[in-house]
Design a protein around this motif. Structure first.
Motif, PDB file in Angstrom:
ATOM      1  N   GLU A  55      43.127  20.685   9.384  1.00  0.00           N
ATOM      2  CA  GLU A  55      42.178  20.788  10.549  1.00  0.00           C
ATOM      3  C   GLU A  55      42.079  19.497  11.442  1.00  0.00           C
TER       4      GLU A  55
ATOM      5  N   ASP B  18      36.374  31.161  10.848  1.00  0.00           N
ATOM      6  CA  ASP B  18      35.321  30.499  11.205  1.00  0.00           C
ATOM      7  C   ASP B  18      35.313  28.789  10.913  1.00  0.00           C
TER       8      ASP B  18
ATOM      9  N   SER C  71      32.713  25.644  11.206  1.00  0.00           N
ATOM     10  CA  SER C  71      31.285  25.502  11.314  1.00  0.00           C
ATOM     11  C   SER C  71      30.808  24.216  10.867  1.00  0.00           C
TER      12      SER C  71
ATOM     13  N   HIS D 128      23.972  31.008  12.558  1.00  0.00           N
ATOM     14  CA  HIS D 128      24.883  30.565  13.380  1.00  0.00           C
ATOM     15  C   HIS D 128      26.166  31.678  13.622  1.00  0.00           C
ATOM     16  N   ARG D 129      26.563  31.933  12.316  1.00  0.00           N
ATOM     17  CA  ARG D 129      27.493  32.845  11.996  1.00  0.00           C
ATOM     18  C   ARG D 129      27.240  34.285  12.403  1.00  0.00           C
TER      19      ARG D 129
HETATM   20  P1  IMP Z   1      34.857  24.338   7.604  1.00  0.00           P
HETATM   21  O1  IMP Z   1      34.597  25.143   8.742  1.00  0.00           O
HETATM   22  O2  IMP Z   1      35.514  25.049   6.731  1.00  0.00           O
HETATM   23  O3  IMP Z   1      35.607  23.090   8.015  1.00  0.00           O
HETATM   24  O4  IMP Z   1      33.792  23.932   6.608  1.00  0.00           O
HETATM   25  C1  IMP Z   1      32.189  24.229   7.162  1.00  0.00           C
HETATM   26  C2  IMP Z   1      31.318  23.526   6.554  1.00  0.00           C
HETATM   27  O5  IMP Z   1      30.225  23.493   7.012  1.00  0.00           O
HETATM   28  C3  IMP Z   1      31.072  24.049   5.061  1.00  0.00           C
HETATM   29  O6  IMP Z   1      31.839  23.820   3.917  1.00  0.00           O
HETATM   30  C4  IMP Z   1      29.582  23.961   4.817  1.00  0.00           C
HETATM   31  O7  IMP Z   1      29.607  22.526   4.434  1.00  0.00           O
HETATM   32  C5  IMP Z   1      29.219  23.766   6.242  1.00  0.00           C
HETATM   33  N1  IMP Z   1      28.541  24.928   6.496  1.00  0.00           N
HETATM   34  C6  IMP Z   1      29.193  25.952   7.359  1.00  0.00           C
HETATM   35  N2  IMP Z   1      28.424  26.934   7.603  1.00  0.00           N
HETATM   36  C7  IMP Z   1      27.356  26.922   6.594  1.00  0.00           C
HETATM   37  C8  IMP Z   1      26.282  27.635   6.289  1.00  0.00           C
HETATM   38  O8  IMP Z   1      25.949  28.855   6.699  1.00  0.00           O
HETATM   39  N3  IMP Z   1      25.555  27.166   5.315  1.00  0.00           N
HETATM   40  C9  IMP Z   1      25.586  25.888   4.798  1.00  0.00           C
HETATM   41  N4  IMP Z   1      26.733  25.099   5.087  1.00  0.00           N
HETATM   42  C10 IMP Z   1      27.580  25.400   6.122  1.00  0.00           C
END
Ligand code: IMP
Length: 215
Positions: A48, A75, A77, A198-199
């Motif tokens: 990424e 996703d 995030s 957010h999601r």
């Molecule tokens: P990635 O999108 O896989 O790079 O990682 C996103 C990271 O953001 C996750 O591993 C969490 O650390 C954090 N994150 C994203 N969404 C949430 C959520 O709904 N709750 C808590 N942490 C989140």
């Protein structure tokens, strides 16, 4: 409005993150789509290296649709903390290290905020961002984003959810995401309004454009 919809058939959820996978399965449950995760298909995790959540989401969705020949939903995030100039942001997962252990990531957030003397709630403002991308095998893509604003608590509160949930108190609520049920955090209200997280908010836009409830 998109000409591409997810109505029937299989869709890949392009994530290896079990917390996200659980939430995305919950959010897609009413739509009668067969879901398979990138992990279940044995797909590798792509690098990424985008500069925005939307770029990383597209990298994951495109890699999964190319490898599987199926539409893929991803996703990307993270949590952006104002007093830390938006960190950990895109690097939210990296702060947990290779073991994906969020205790040290949360400890680092608390240490960075303390170093800046940010103890009062108004100094600890933050928001979560979710960028959802659906990619189809013919190259078509759609992007939907959602945000939720809140405060980073000084104490860990609750054991629900995943990642930074136990230290995120959404504005207007008295429970952290870690103290909420899955339904409270990302359930879709019966009146059709967007959910809280957010999601859930990104998903609300995705559903309006690309999904139909069966029957
Ligand atoms: P990635 O999108 O896989 O790079 O990682 C996103 C990271 O953001 C996750 O591993 C969490 O650390 C954090 N994150 C994203 N969404 C949430 C959520 O709904 N709750 C808590 N942490 C989140």
């Amino acid at each position: 409005m998109t000409t591409h919809r997810l109505l029937t058939g299989k869709v890949v959820i392009a994530t290896h993150n079990q917390g996200k996978l659980r939430e995305m399965r919950d959010l897609l449950a009413p739509y009668g789509i067969e879901l398979v995760s990138a992990g279940e298909l044995g797909l590798p995790e792509p690098v990424e290296d985008g500069y925005m959540f939307s770029e990383n989401a597209a990298i994951k969705a495109i890699a999964a649709t190319k490898a599987s020949g199926l539409p893929a939903l991803s996703d990307d995030s993270g949590v952006c903390i104002d007093a830390l100039d938006g960190a950990p942001g895109l690097f939210s997962a990296n702060w947990a290290g290779p073991g994906k252990d969020f205790a040290p990531a949360i400890a680092r957030v608390q240490m960075e905020l303390a170093k800046r003397g940010a103890h009062a709630p108004e100094q600890r403002k933050a928001h979560f961002v979710s960028a959802l991308v659906i990619a189809w095998p013919d190259g078509h893509q759609e992007l939907f984003e959602g945000r939720v604003y809140g405060t980073i608590t000084e104490r860990i509160r609750g054991a629900g959810g995943f990642g930074y949930d136990p230290i995120f108190l959404p504005d207007g609520h008295d429970k952290t995401f870690g103290e909420m049920t899955a339904e409270e955090k990302h359930g879709i209200p019966a009146d059709g309004s967007p959910g809280l997280s957010h999601r859930a908010r990104a998903f609300h836009a995705l559903a309006a454009a690309c999904l139909r409830k069966p029957g």
